[in-house]
Design a protein around this motif. Structure first.
Motif, PDB file in Angstrom:
ATOM      1  N   ALA A  37     -11.326  87.309  11.905  1.00  0.00           N
ATOM      2  CA  ALA A  37     -12.148  88.387  11.326  1.00  0.00           C
ATOM      3  C   ALA A  37     -13.371  88.635  12.200  1.00  0.00           C
ATOM      4  O   ALA A  37     -13.814  89.778  12.371  1.00  0.00           O
ATOM      5  CB  ALA A  37     -12.569  88.007   9.914  1.00  0.00           C
ATOM      6  N   LYS A  38     -13.915  87.572  12.755  1.00  0.00           N
ATOM      7  CA  LYS A  38     -15.128  87.682  13.558  1.00  0.00           C
ATOM      8  C   LYS A  38     -14.875  88.462  14.860  1.00  0.00           C
ATOM      9  O   LYS A  38     -15.762  89.148  15.369  1.00  0.00           O
ATOM     10  CB  LYS A  38     -15.615  86.260  13.888  1.00  0.00           C
ATOM     11  CG  LYS A  38     -17.075  86.170  14.190  1.00  0.00           C
ATOM     12  CD  LYS A  38     -17.515  84.722  14.207  1.00  0.00           C
ATOM     13  CE  LYS A  38     -18.897  84.643  14.809  1.00  0.00           C
ATOM     14  NZ  LYS A  38     -19.298  83.260  15.038  1.00  0.00           N
ATOM     15  N   TYR A  39     -13.651  88.314  15.360  1.00  0.00           N
ATOM     16  CA  TYR A  39     -13.322  88.844  16.685  1.00  0.00           C
ATOM     17  C   TYR A  39     -13.746  90.304  16.871  1.00  0.00           C
ATOM     18  O   TYR A  39     -14.336  90.665  17.884  1.00  0.00           O
ATOM     19  CB  TYR A  39     -11.811  88.690  16.940  1.00  0.00           C
ATOM     20  CG  TYR A  39     -11.418  89.051  18.339  1.00  0.00           C
ATOM     21  CD1 TYR A  39     -11.593  88.151  19.382  1.00  0.00           C
ATOM     22  CD2 TYR A  39     -10.889  90.312  18.627  1.00  0.00           C
ATOM     23  CE1 TYR A  39     -11.259  88.483  20.674  1.00  0.00           C
ATOM     24  CE2 TYR A  39     -10.550  90.657  19.926  1.00  0.00           C
ATOM     25  CZ  TYR A  39     -10.739  89.738  20.947  1.00  0.00           C
ATOM     26  OH  TYR A  39     -10.415  90.067  22.224  1.00  0.00           O
ATOM     27  N   ASN A  40     -13.477  91.121  15.872  1.00  0.00           N
ATOM     28  CA  ASN A  40     -13.823  92.540  16.011  1.00  0.00           C
ATOM     29  C   ASN A  40     -15.203  92.874  15.451  1.00  0.00           C
ATOM     30  O   ASN A  40     -15.535  94.046  15.267  1.00  0.00           O
ATOM     31  CB  ASN A  40     -12.752  93.421  15.346  1.00  0.00           C
ATOM     32  CG  ASN A  40     -11.529  93.538  16.243  1.00  0.00           C
ATOM     33  OD1 ASN A  40     -11.659  93.694  17.464  1.00  0.00           O
ATOM     34  ND2 ASN A  40     -10.347  93.424  15.663  1.00  0.00           N
ATOM     35  N   PRO A  80     -16.667  89.256  22.100  1.00  0.00           N
ATOM     36  CA  PRO A  80     -15.926  88.136  21.508  1.00  0.00           C
ATOM     37  C   PRO A  80     -15.349  87.229  22.587  1.00  0.00           C
ATOM     38  O   PRO A  80     -14.750  87.697  23.554  1.00  0.00           O
ATOM     39  CB  PRO A  80     -14.818  88.829  20.712  1.00  0.00           C
ATOM     40  CG  PRO A  80     -14.691  90.193  21.308  1.00  0.00           C
ATOM     41  CD  PRO A  80     -16.003  90.560  21.899  1.00  0.00           C
ATOM     42  N   GLY A  81     -15.551  85.939  22.414  1.00  0.00           N
ATOM     43  CA  GLY A  81     -15.054  84.982  23.408  1.00  0.00           C
ATOM     44  C   GLY A  81     -13.665  84.491  23.021  1.00  0.00           C
ATOM     45  O   GLY A  81     -13.248  84.624  21.866  1.00  0.00           O
ATOM     46  N   GLU A  82     -12.980  83.897  24.008  1.00  0.00           N
ATOM     47  CA  GLU A  82     -11.616  83.440  23.736  1.00  0.00           C
ATOM     48  C   GLU A  82     -11.571  82.258  22.775  1.00  0.00           C
ATOM     49  O   GLU A  82     -10.535  81.960  22.170  1.00  0.00           O
ATOM     50  CB  GLU A  82     -10.880  83.104  25.048  1.00  0.00           C
ATOM     51  CG  GLU A  82     -11.562  82.063  25.881  1.00  0.00           C
ATOM     52  CD  GLU A  82     -10.799  81.753  27.171  1.00  0.00           C
ATOM     53  OE1 GLU A  82      -9.600  81.475  27.100  1.00  0.00           O
ATOM     54  OE2 GLU A  82     -11.437  81.787  28.244  1.00  0.00           O
ATOM     55  N   GLU A  83     -12.746  81.590  22.594  1.00  0.00           N
ATOM     56  CA  GLU A  83     -12.770  80.450  21.663  1.00  0.00           C
ATOM     57  C   GLU A  83     -12.413  80.858  20.229  1.00  0.00           C
ATOM     58  O   GLU A  83     -11.961  80.053  19.432  1.00  0.00           O
ATOM     59  CB  GLU A  83     -14.131  79.725  21.694  1.00  0.00           C
ATOM     60  CG  GLU A  83     -15.314  80.459  21.092  1.00  0.00           C
ATOM     61  CD  GLU A  83     -15.910  81.512  22.014  1.00  0.00           C
ATOM     62  OE1 GLU A  83     -15.449  81.662  23.164  1.00  0.00           O
ATOM     63  OE2 GLU A  83     -16.847  82.221  21.577  1.00  0.00           O
ATOM     64  N   VAL A 111      -4.120  85.950  21.602  1.00  0.00           N
ATOM     65  CA  VAL A 111      -4.172  84.686  20.858  1.00  0.00           C
ATOM     66  C   VAL A 111      -3.345  83.618  21.574  1.00  0.00           C
ATOM     67  O   VAL A 111      -2.213  83.876  21.977  1.00  0.00           O
ATOM     68  CB  VAL A 111      -3.593  84.877  19.427  1.00  0.00           C
ATOM     69  CG1 VAL A 111      -3.708  83.579  18.622  1.00  0.00           C
ATOM     70  CG2 VAL A 111      -4.304  86.012  18.719  1.00  0.00           C
ATOM     71  N   ARG A 112      -3.927  82.436  21.713  1.00  0.00           N
ATOM     72  CA  ARG A 112      -3.162  81.330  22.311  1.00  0.00           C
ATOM     73  C   ARG A 112      -2.987  80.207  21.288  1.00  0.00           C
ATOM     74  O   ARG A 112      -3.937  79.854  20.580  1.00  0.00           O
ATOM     75  CB  ARG A 112      -3.888  80.778  23.541  1.00  0.00           C
ATOM     76  CG  ARG A 112      -3.904  81.736  24.718  1.00  0.00           C
ATOM     77  CD  ARG A 112      -4.780  81.181  25.842  1.00  0.00           C
ATOM     78  NE  ARG A 112      -4.157  80.048  26.524  1.00  0.00           N
ATOM     79  CZ  ARG A 112      -4.823  79.216  27.343  1.00  0.00           C
ATOM     80  NH1 ARG A 112      -6.118  79.376  27.567  1.00  0.00           N
ATOM     81  NH2 ARG A 112      -4.194  78.214  27.928  1.00  0.00           N
ATOM     82  N   PRO A 146     -11.624  76.427  25.847  1.00  0.00           N
ATOM     83  CA  PRO A 146     -12.626  76.867  24.871  1.00  0.00           C
ATOM     84  C   PRO A 146     -11.945  77.161  23.538  1.00  0.00           C
ATOM     85  O   PRO A 146     -10.951  77.889  23.506  1.00  0.00           O
ATOM     86  CB  PRO A 146     -13.191  78.159  25.480  1.00  0.00           C
ATOM     87  CG  PRO A 146     -12.500  78.353  26.780  1.00  0.00           C
ATOM     88  CD  PRO A 146     -11.362  77.408  26.888  1.00  0.00           C
ATOM     89  N   SER A 147     -12.448  76.571  22.482  1.00  0.00           N
ATOM     90  CA  SER A 147     -11.823  76.818  21.184  1.00  0.00           C
ATOM     91  C   SER A 147     -12.753  76.417  20.033  1.00  0.00           C
ATOM     92  O   SER A 147     -13.396  75.372  20.086  1.00  0.00           O
ATOM     93  CB  SER A 147     -10.522  76.015  21.070  1.00  0.00           C
ATOM     94  OG  SER A 147     -10.005  76.142  19.777  1.00  0.00           O
ATOM     95  N   ASN A 148     -12.774  77.267  19.025  1.00  0.00           N
ATOM     96  CA  ASN A 148     -13.480  76.902  17.784  1.00  0.00           C
ATOM     97  C   ASN A 148     -12.550  76.139  16.852  1.00  0.00           C
ATOM     98  O   ASN A 148     -12.978  75.624  15.840  1.00  0.00           O
ATOM     99  CB  ASN A 148     -13.940  78.169  17.035  1.00  0.00           C
ATOM    100  CG  ASN A 148     -15.127  78.809  17.693  1.00  0.00           C
ATOM    101  OD1 ASN A 148     -15.701  78.241  18.622  1.00  0.00           O
ATOM    102  ND2 ASN A 148     -15.507  79.979  17.224  1.00  0.00           N
TER     103      ASN A 148
END
Ligand code: FAD
Length: 406
Positions: free
Chosen positions: A144-147, A152-155, A193-194, A253-255
């Protein structure tokens, strides 16, 4: 004769099946039976990866304990076990203390982090209903945060899963199904998305037949899962996961780092003075602890050596359910003042790992290998059989998995 007090700790597979068996085999005048569990519900731990990925609602996984036990025979106590004093035959709960004549410890598993720096603090775990709900909501929040952020970072969209054993593989299988749905929901191109699965061993699913491993990896890769095999996790930080492979250090990098690579028995067991290896007590063949004739262990807190391989049997729901038969039988024998205890004899009927809705791999019935849809149907049969055993046809109809085409 005084009615013995039987106390069962934990309503996981082992604890609740022991309770259900005892309520059938002991009359109300023969014993006082208490079942203690943190929550009002039993949950199917083997479905938690689906709850965590968001492919199955957690209410399907939860079963109210009072719906499956006979409360006229078993006193259910919703409370948290803090410690056990085996020399005094007492259990300390958060709100009270219980005395027992016979105790069954079925407190299940915890994550084993092997001392990897930052793992405890920064990684998520598929350990129970609440930790699985957190993963689901955390992934959705990041999508949801991405947009809604400028750069927006890949994390936000990198989901890293530590461990390609049974749980890790089952979880990435669900993610592979869920991610395309989330991308549609949150207006995100799928290729952003990975899903990255990191495993230290030289293969995914160590211990599985190589043909099954190859099938699983091909299936998951075709749905966008990336494998980093032979990659040693070095650290988890607030920014992501660091691994080392071929002497190269890589940071992803990942949350969202989810740890699915190791379990141990509940630490209450060893903190209470029982001799244990990572929370697992090496039980006698009748499932009692080596030092106490009145304490039984069931499920992931019990350690049993497979004589053929000289290694411990992996802790599984299948083992916990089978052990419950022996534990309930032996508790009944002692409660009646009899002496003939039976030994536990595992009867491993196979293993099936799901790879998503309609895909799975497995070995069943004397080594027969199953791939794809047939393995996935077999997985549902196993799950449904458990529900039938636990709560009869009513529970099976309420919670069972019947859609074999999905
Ligand atoms: P658990 O199921 O861990 O339950 C323990 C219970 O004790 C819980 O109800 C908990 O709330 C309660 N409890 C814990 N601490 C306290 C406390 N202090 N006070 C009060 N109550 C407490 N096995 C298979 O055979 N097949 C599979 O396909 C499979 N898939 C899996 C998939 C995933 C994602 C995971 C995580 C595991 C899977 N397993 C599978 C392993 C299996 O789930 C475990 O071996 C099994 O759950 C162990 O059962 P248990 O009875 O020991 O305890």
């Amino acid at each position: 004769m005084k009615k013995p007090n039987i106390v069962i700790l934990g309503a996981g597979y082992g604890g609740i099946m022991t309770a259900v068996k005892l309520q059938k085999s002991l009359g109300v005048n023969e014993a006082n039976i208490k079942l203690v569990n943190k929550h009002s519900y039993h949950y199917q731990t083997t479905w938690l990866h689906e709850n965590a990925a968001g492919t199955l609602h957690h209410d399907r996984t939860r079963i109210q304990i009072k719906d499956v036990i006979d409360t006229s025979k078993i006193d259910f106590i919703q409370d948290t076990v803090l410690s056990i004093q085996p020399d005094e035959k007492k259990v300390t709960l958060e709100n009270t203390t219980l005395d027992y004549d016979y105790l069954v410890m079925g407190l299940g598993f915890e994550a084993e982090t092997f001392g990897i720096p930052g793992l405890k603090e920064h990684a998520f775990g598929i350990n129970n209903i609440n930790s699985s709900r957190l993963i689901r909501q955390h992934i959705e929040y990041n999508f949801a945060k991405y947009n809604n952020v400028k750069e927006p970072g890949e994390e936000l969209l990198n989901i890293v899963v530590g461990g390609a054993g049974f749980t890790g593989i089952e979880f990435v299988g669900e993610l592979a199904n869920r991610v395309p749905e989330l991308c549609k929901e949150y207006d995100i191109p799928r290729e952003k998305v990975r899903i990255i699965n990191v495993e230290a061993a030289p293969t995914a699913l160590p211990g599985f037949d190589p043909a099954l491993v190859e099938y699983a990896m091909n299936s998951l890769e075709s749905r966008g899962v990336e494998f980093k095999i032979g990659a040693m996790i070095k650290e988890v930080t607030p920014k992501g996961l660091v691994y080392e492979k071929d002497e190269e250090r890589v940071e992803i990098p990942s949350n969202t780092v989810v740890w699915a690579a190791g379990v141990r028995g509940n630490s209450i067991v060893e903190d209470s003075g029982f001799e244990a290896m990572r929370g697992r007590v090496k039980v006698r063949e009748d499932m009692r602890t080596p030092d106490y004739d009145d304490v039984f262990v069931v499920g992931d807190c019990a350690l049993i050596i497979n004589e053929e391989t000289d290694r411990p049997y992996p802790p599984t729901a299948q083992m916990a359910i089978q052990q419950a038969d022996t534990v309930a039988h032996n508790v009944k024998v002692l409660a009646r003042g009899e002496k003939e205890l039976e030994p536990f004899e595992p009867n491993i009927q196979g293993t099936v790992a799901s790879l998503g809705h309609d895909d799975a791999i497995g070995v069943v019935f004397n080594g027969k290998k199953l791939f794809g849809w047939s393995a996935s149907v077999m997985k549902k049969v196993i799950d449904n059989r458990y529900l039938l055993k636990l709560g009869g046809i009513g529970l099976l109809l309420k919670k069972g998995k019947f859609n074999i085409f999905h």
